[in-house]
Design a protein around this motif. Structure first.
Motif, PDB file in Angstrom:
ATOM      1  N   GLU A   1      49.382  38.039  40.463  1.00 15.43           N
ATOM      2  CA  GLU A   1      48.406  37.237  39.976  1.00 15.43           C
ATOM      3  C   GLU A   1      48.094  36.098  41.052  1.00 15.43           C
ATOM      4  O   GLU A   1      49.055  35.603  41.764  1.00 15.43           O
TER       5      GLU A   1
ATOM      6  N   ASN B   1      42.100  34.262  38.467  1.00 14.74           N
ATOM      7  CA  ASN B   1      43.433  34.726  38.458  1.00 14.74           C
ATOM      8  C   ASN B   1      43.650  36.303  38.735  1.00 14.74           C
ATOM      9  O   ASN B   1      44.522  37.045  38.256  1.00 14.74           O
TER      10      ASN B   1
ATOM     11  N   PRO C   1      44.415  39.966  40.150  1.00 20.26           N
ATOM     12  CA  PRO C   1      45.416  40.442  41.090  1.00 20.26           C
ATOM     13  C   PRO C   1      45.202  40.461  42.464  1.00 20.26           C
ATOM     14  O   PRO C   1      44.053  40.651  42.972  1.00 20.26           O
TER      15      PRO C   1
END
Length: 160
Positions: free
Chosen positions: A56, A98, A100
Motif C-alpha cells: 500500500e 492508497n 498498491p
C-alpha cells in the motif's frame, strides 16, 4: 539595515534540496520550513528495499543523498525502470490515494530520504491550503508530464 526583518531567511542545505525539487520549487522559504517540519527523515543501507511492489502506498519519498533504483517484476526477470539521484522524488501517487505500489524501490547506495506521508499532506491541505495548493499543482503538472511522455512513447523514468 532598517528592514532586515523583511529579508528572506538563509536556507539550510536540507531546505535548499527541498526547494530544488520540482514538487517544492514554488514554495517560499517560510513555506519550505513548514513542509520540512512535516517530513520524516529515513536512512537506508545499500541494497535495502524501501518499498516493495504491491505494498500500500502511504508516502512520497525525496532523495536527499545517495541513489535509489526502481524496478518492476516482469515474468521471470526484474526490469530496472530508473535510477534516481538526489533531488528526485518517487511514490508521488501515494499522496493522492492508497493504491498498491506498482514497482519496487531499493537503495543502490547508502541513502537518506525525506518522507512525506499522505496523512501529513492531507493535514497540510486543511491547515495551510496555499501550501497544499502549490504542492498539488506541482504534483498534477508532474503527473501530467509523465502521462504526455507515456502517450508519445518516451521511456518512463519513475514509478507511480
Amino acid at each position: 539595515m532598517i528592514f532586515g526583518f523583511l529579508k528572506s531567511p538563509e536556507l539550510s542545505p536540507r531546505l535548499l534540496r527541498l526547494r530544488d525539487s520540482a514538487l517544492f520549487s514554488t514554495l517560499t522559504p517560510l513555506e519550505l520550513k513548514i513542509v520540512d517540519g512535516l517530513m520524516h527523515e529515513r536512512r537506508y543501507l545499500a541494497d535495502e528495499i524501501i518499498f516493495d511492489e504491491g505494498e500500500e502506498g502511504q508516502a512520497l519519498y525525496l532523495v536527499m543523498s545517495g541513489r535509489v533504483i526502481i524496478s518492476r517484476q516482469l515474468a521471470e526477470t526484474r526490469e530496472v525502470v530508473a535510477e534516481l539521484l538526489p533531488g528526485s522524488f518517487f511514490g508521488d501517487l501515494a499522496l493522492l490515494d492508497n493504491s498498491p505500489r506498482n514497482a519496487q524501490t531499493r537503495a543502490l547506495d547508502n541513502c537518506e530520504l525525506a518522507v512525506f506521508f499522505r496523512a501529513d499532506f492531507m493535514g497540510l491541505m486543511d491547515t495551510d491550503p496555499v501550501i497544499g495548493y502549490k504542492i498539488s499543482l506541482a504534483l498534477a503538472r508532474h503527473i501530467g508530464q509523465r502521462l504526455r511522455d507515456w502517450m508519445t512513447g518516451k521511456p518512463q523514468l519513475e514509478a507511480l
